[in-house]
Design a protein around this motif. Structure first.
Motif, PDB file in Angstrom:
ATOM      1  N   GLN A  90      -7.018   0.594  -3.344  1.00  0.00           N
ATOM      2  CA  GLN A  90      -5.666   0.286  -2.909  1.00  0.00           C
ATOM      3  C   GLN A  90      -5.566  -1.195  -2.556  1.00  0.00           C
ATOM      4  O   GLN A  90      -6.399  -1.706  -1.816  1.00  0.00           O
ATOM      5  N   GLU A 131      -8.344  -6.096  -1.750  1.00  0.00           N
ATOM      6  CA  GLU A 131      -8.530  -4.809  -2.412  1.00  0.00           C
ATOM      7  C   GLU A 131      -9.416  -3.947  -1.528  1.00  0.00           C
ATOM      8  O   GLU A 131     -10.498  -4.370  -1.121  1.00  0.00           O
ATOM      9  N   ALA A 152      -9.717   6.287  -3.208  1.00  0.00           N
ATOM     10  CA  ALA A 152      -8.803   5.441  -3.976  1.00  0.00           C
ATOM     11  C   ALA A 152      -9.193   3.974  -3.875  1.00  0.00           C
ATOM     12  O   ALA A 152      -9.941   3.580  -2.986  1.00  0.00           O
ATOM     13  N   LEU A 187      -6.725   6.239   3.550  1.00  0.00           N
ATOM     14  CA  LEU A 187      -7.726   5.818   2.570  1.00  0.00           C
ATOM     15  C   LEU A 187      -9.040   6.567   2.727  1.00  0.00           C
ATOM     16  O   LEU A 187      -9.745   6.802   1.760  1.00  0.00           O
ATOM     17  N   MET A 220       0.852  -1.155   0.000  1.00  0.00           N
ATOM     18  CA  MET A 220       0.000   0.000   0.000  1.00  0.00           C
ATOM     19  C   MET A 220       0.902   1.223   0.000  1.00  0.00           C
ATOM     20  O   MET A 220       1.740   1.370   0.868  1.00  0.00           O
TER      21      MET A 220
END
Length: 137
Positions: free
Chosen positions: A80, A72, A78, A49, A1
């Motif tokens: 990521q 996922e 996003a 996130l 990540m």
């Protein structure tokens, strides 16, 4: 990540980094004190996130290698992948997180765990809480 490293001039982050866990530079945590080991994302990753809206988990029985994209994570900001910090076999996935991804944001080190993995015998390269704190601060 991959997370942004543009916080050099900001105040130190007031993050929860539990001492009993081990960490990857990709912002995953591992609890090897239990069998199977538990894996999740750190508070830092959850904050970066933003509010998660979707989590795609592997199936139990799947083989994972350190460095594989295993989960996922999708937020309004996003999509990521979570990079596996360990090698082993997925034994359990947290279906509650799949049903309500916001659990990860609210409790990343508790109810927001992602996977339970039966680890291979090889020793994963993980960071202590103090070492991880230096990565995110």
């Amino acid at each position: 990540m991959t997370m942004s490293d543009d916080n050099e001039n900001e105040q130190p982050l007031n993050l929860d980094i539990p001492d009993h866990l081990e960490y990857s530079e990709e912002h995953a945590w591992v609890d090897r004190s239990v069998d199977p080991a538990i894996i999740g994302i750190t508070e830092y990753a959850a904050d970066q996130l933003g509010e998660l809206v979707f989590v795609d988990l592997p199936e139990p029985g799947a083989r994972v290698e350190a460095g594989d994209e295993i989960v996922e994570l999708e937020s309004s900001k996003a999509v990521q992948p979570l990079i596996s910090p360990v090698a082993g076999t997925v034994k359990y996935v947290n279906r509650d997180v799949a049903d309500d991804p916001s659990v990860v944001n609210g409790d990343p080190y508790g109810e927001g765990w992602l996977l339970k993995v039966e680890l291979d015998d090889d020793e994963p390269e993980l960071l202590s809480a103090d070492e991880y704190a230096k990565v995110v601060r």
